[in-house]
Design a protein around this motif. Sequence first.
Motif, PDB file in Angstrom:
ATOM      1  N   PHE A  90     -20.789  63.898  12.744  1.00  0.00           N
ATOM      2  CA  PHE A  90     -20.841  65.164  13.467  1.00  0.00           C
ATOM      3  C   PHE A  90     -21.005  66.302  12.457  1.00  0.00           C
ATOM      4  N   LEU A  91     -22.036  67.117  12.656  1.00  0.00           N
ATOM      5  CA  LEU A  91     -22.328  68.187  11.714  1.00  0.00           C
ATOM      6  C   LEU A  91     -22.382  69.544  12.406  1.00  0.00           C
ATOM      7  N   CYS A  92     -21.821  70.555  11.755  1.00  0.00           N
ATOM      8  CA  CYS A  92     -21.989  71.932  12.202  1.00  0.00           C
ATOM      9  C   CYS A  92     -22.070  72.815  10.964  1.00  0.00           C
ATOM     10  N   THR A  93     -21.909  74.103  11.124  1.00  0.00           N
ATOM     11  CA  THR A  93     -22.108  75.003   9.988  1.00  0.00           C
ATOM     12  C   THR A  93     -20.957  74.941   8.993  1.00  0.00           C
ATOM     13  N   HIS A  94     -19.734  75.198   9.475  1.00  0.00           N
ATOM     14  CA  HIS A  94     -18.594  75.314   8.568  1.00  0.00           C
ATOM     15  C   HIS A  94     -17.688  74.078   8.544  1.00  0.00           C
ATOM     16  N   ASN A  95     -17.970  73.091   9.399  1.00  0.00           N
ATOM     17  CA  ASN A  95     -17.097  71.918   9.520  1.00  0.00           C
ATOM     18  C   ASN A  95     -15.646  72.341   9.722  1.00  0.00           C
ATOM     19  N   ALA A  96     -15.480  73.393  10.519  1.00  0.00           N
ATOM     20  CA  ALA A  96     -14.144  73.942  10.741  1.00  0.00           C
ATOM     21  C   ALA A  96     -13.786  74.033  12.211  1.00  0.00           C
ATOM     22  N   GLY A  97     -14.745  73.781  13.107  1.00  0.00           N
ATOM     23  CA  GLY A  97     -14.474  73.918  14.529  1.00  0.00           C
ATOM     24  C   GLY A  97     -15.114  72.825  15.357  1.00  0.00           C
ATOM     25  N   ARG A  98     -16.389  73.000  15.709  1.00  0.00           N
ATOM     26  CA  ARG A  98     -17.058  72.078  16.621  1.00  0.00           C
ATOM     27  C   ARG A  98     -17.084  70.632  16.128  1.00  0.00           C
ATOM     28  N   SER A  99     -17.524  70.437  14.891  1.00  0.00           N
ATOM     29  CA  SER A  99     -17.624  69.061  14.387  1.00  0.00           C
ATOM     30  C   SER A  99     -16.256  68.420  14.211  1.00  0.00           C
ATOM     31  N   GLN A 100     -15.241  69.229  13.892  1.00  0.00           N
ATOM     32  CA  GLN A 100     -13.884  68.685  13.753  1.00  0.00           C
ATOM     33  C   GLN A 100     -13.311  68.299  15.113  1.00  0.00           C
ATOM     34  N   MET A 101     -13.568  69.113  16.142  1.00  0.00           N
ATOM     35  CA  MET A 101     -13.101  68.759  17.486  1.00  0.00           C
ATOM     36  C   MET A 101     -13.820  67.509  17.989  1.00  0.00           C
ATOM     37  N   ALA A 102     -15.125  67.428  17.743  1.00  0.00           N
ATOM     38  CA  ALA A 102     -15.883  66.248  18.165  1.00  0.00           C
ATOM     39  C   ALA A 102     -15.366  64.992  17.479  1.00  0.00           C
ATOM     40  N   LEU A 103     -15.107  65.105  16.175  1.00  0.00           N
ATOM     41  CA  LEU A 103     -14.564  63.960  15.446  1.00  0.00           C
ATOM     42  C   LEU A 103     -13.195  63.569  15.994  1.00  0.00           C
ATOM     43  N   GLY A 104     -12.378  64.555  16.325  1.00  0.00           N
ATOM     44  CA  GLY A 104     -11.056  64.270  16.878  1.00  0.00           C
ATOM     45  C   GLY A 104     -11.139  63.482  18.169  1.00  0.00           C
ATOM     46  N   PHE A 105     -12.019  63.909  19.072  1.00  0.00           N
ATOM     47  CA  PHE A 105     -12.192  63.168  20.324  1.00  0.00           C
ATOM     48  C   PHE A 105     -12.770  61.778  20.066  1.00  0.00           C
ATOM     49  N   PHE A 106     -13.752  61.700  19.191  1.00  0.00           N
ATOM     50  CA  PHE A 106     -14.407  60.417  18.920  1.00  0.00           C
ATOM     51  C   PHE A 106     -13.403  59.404  18.375  1.00  0.00           C
ATOM     52  N   THR A 107     -12.601  59.825  17.426  1.00  0.00           N
ATOM     53  CA  THR A 107     -11.610  58.934  16.829  1.00  0.00           C
ATOM     54  C   THR A 107     -10.567  58.497  17.848  1.00  0.00           C
ATOM     55  N   ALA A 108     -10.124  59.451  18.680  1.00  0.00           N
ATOM     56  CA  ALA A 108      -9.121  59.129  19.695  1.00  0.00           C
ATOM     57  C   ALA A 108      -9.661  58.142  20.722  1.00  0.00           C
ATOM     58  N   LEU A 109     -10.941  58.270  21.060  1.00  0.00           N
ATOM     59  CA  LEU A 109     -11.525  57.432  22.104  1.00  0.00           C
ATOM     60  C   LEU A 109     -11.938  56.051  21.606  1.00  0.00           C
ATOM     61  N   THR A 110     -12.294  55.939  20.332  1.00  0.00           N
ATOM     62  CA  THR A 110     -12.828  54.666  19.827  1.00  0.00           C
ATOM     63  C   THR A 110     -11.829  53.843  19.031  1.00  0.00           C
ATOM     64  N   GLY A 111     -10.796  54.484  18.481  1.00  0.00           N
ATOM     65  CA  GLY A 111      -9.849  53.732  17.663  1.00  0.00           C
ATOM     66  C   GLY A 111     -10.542  53.093  16.486  1.00  0.00           C
ATOM     67  N   ASP A 112     -10.344  51.768  16.320  1.00  0.00           N
ATOM     68  CA  ASP A 112     -10.969  51.071  15.196  1.00  0.00           C
ATOM     69  C   ASP A 112     -12.284  50.395  15.580  1.00  0.00           C
ATOM     70  N   ARG A 113     -12.846  50.776  16.737  1.00  0.00           N
ATOM     71  CA  ARG A 113     -14.112  50.172  17.187  1.00  0.00           C
ATOM     72  C   ARG A 113     -15.333  50.858  16.585  1.00  0.00           C
ATOM     73  N   ALA A 114     -15.136  52.015  15.972  1.00  0.00           N
ATOM     74  CA  ALA A 114     -16.252  52.762  15.397  1.00  0.00           C
ATOM     75  C   ALA A 114     -15.730  53.611  14.252  1.00  0.00           C
ATOM     76  N   ILE A 115     -16.654  54.190  13.501  1.00  0.00           N
ATOM     77  CA  ILE A 115     -16.306  55.069  12.389  1.00  0.00           C
ATOM     78  C   ILE A 115     -16.892  56.447  12.657  1.00  0.00           C
ATOM     79  N   GLY A 116     -16.081  57.476  12.529  1.00  0.00           N
ATOM     80  CA  GLY A 116     -16.551  58.838  12.730  1.00  0.00           C
ATOM     81  C   GLY A 116     -16.353  59.661  11.470  1.00  0.00           C
ATOM     82  N   TRP A 117     -17.363  60.461  11.122  1.00  0.00           N
ATOM     83  CA  TRP A 117     -17.284  61.378   9.995  1.00  0.00           C
ATOM     84  C   TRP A 117     -17.757  62.750  10.450  1.00  0.00           C
ATOM     85  N   SER A 118     -17.491  63.762   9.638  1.00  0.00           N
ATOM     86  CA  SER A 118     -17.979  65.100   9.953  1.00  0.00           C
ATOM     87  C   SER A 118     -18.328  65.828   8.674  1.00  0.00           C
TER      88      SER A 118
END
Length: 218
Positions: A90-118
Amino acid sequence: MTSTWHRDTLSIDQHLALTTAANNLAREFDGTFGAETIERFLHASYDEFAGRAVVLNYLPLLAERFARQRLRALAKVEGRSSDSRPVVLFLCTHNAGRSQMALGFFTALTGDRAIGWSGGSTPGSAVNPAAIAAMAEVGIDISGEFPKPWTDEVVQAADAVITMGCGDACPVFPGRRYEEWAIADPDALTVDDVRPIRDEIERRVRALVAELVPATPA
């Protein structure tokens, strides 16, 4: 090995912390990468945060975490990893808002089934407090995250790259799946204003997970 990391400018505690970080990474990547590669990535990661760190004591920890992510990405790109889980960046401009929230949801929803970065095109110095508060309201803690850039190996290791407002600065490599999400920037907004942004991100992440990440067998 060339680095802007001047060891004589580090405190004794920072020396010890970086030595511990190097040993941790050496154990984790034993048989995958040699000491020189590990130290190069650790030093480069330290340099990345040194120029904009708010709390210097956290620098070795941030460097270790970022170096670990980059080494895992490099291992996948070079075929040195057997981890077949899907990777979403997940990429955005400052990696301080949108991409961090997206990563948070992605990690919570997938657990160890996927890898999320931002990452961000021009990383900020800290995650947006309003984004942290808005995510805490839905039970997801992103307070331990930190703004960071993207690197070539991280982008190349991703199966899907989700961009949110980084424009022409967003990296493009062949063979990746790219999606641009038109989502407002939460920078300088109140928690009340961030909530609709958070909810839109959650909706999009849920749809992405349903499409990309295999469900856990019943």
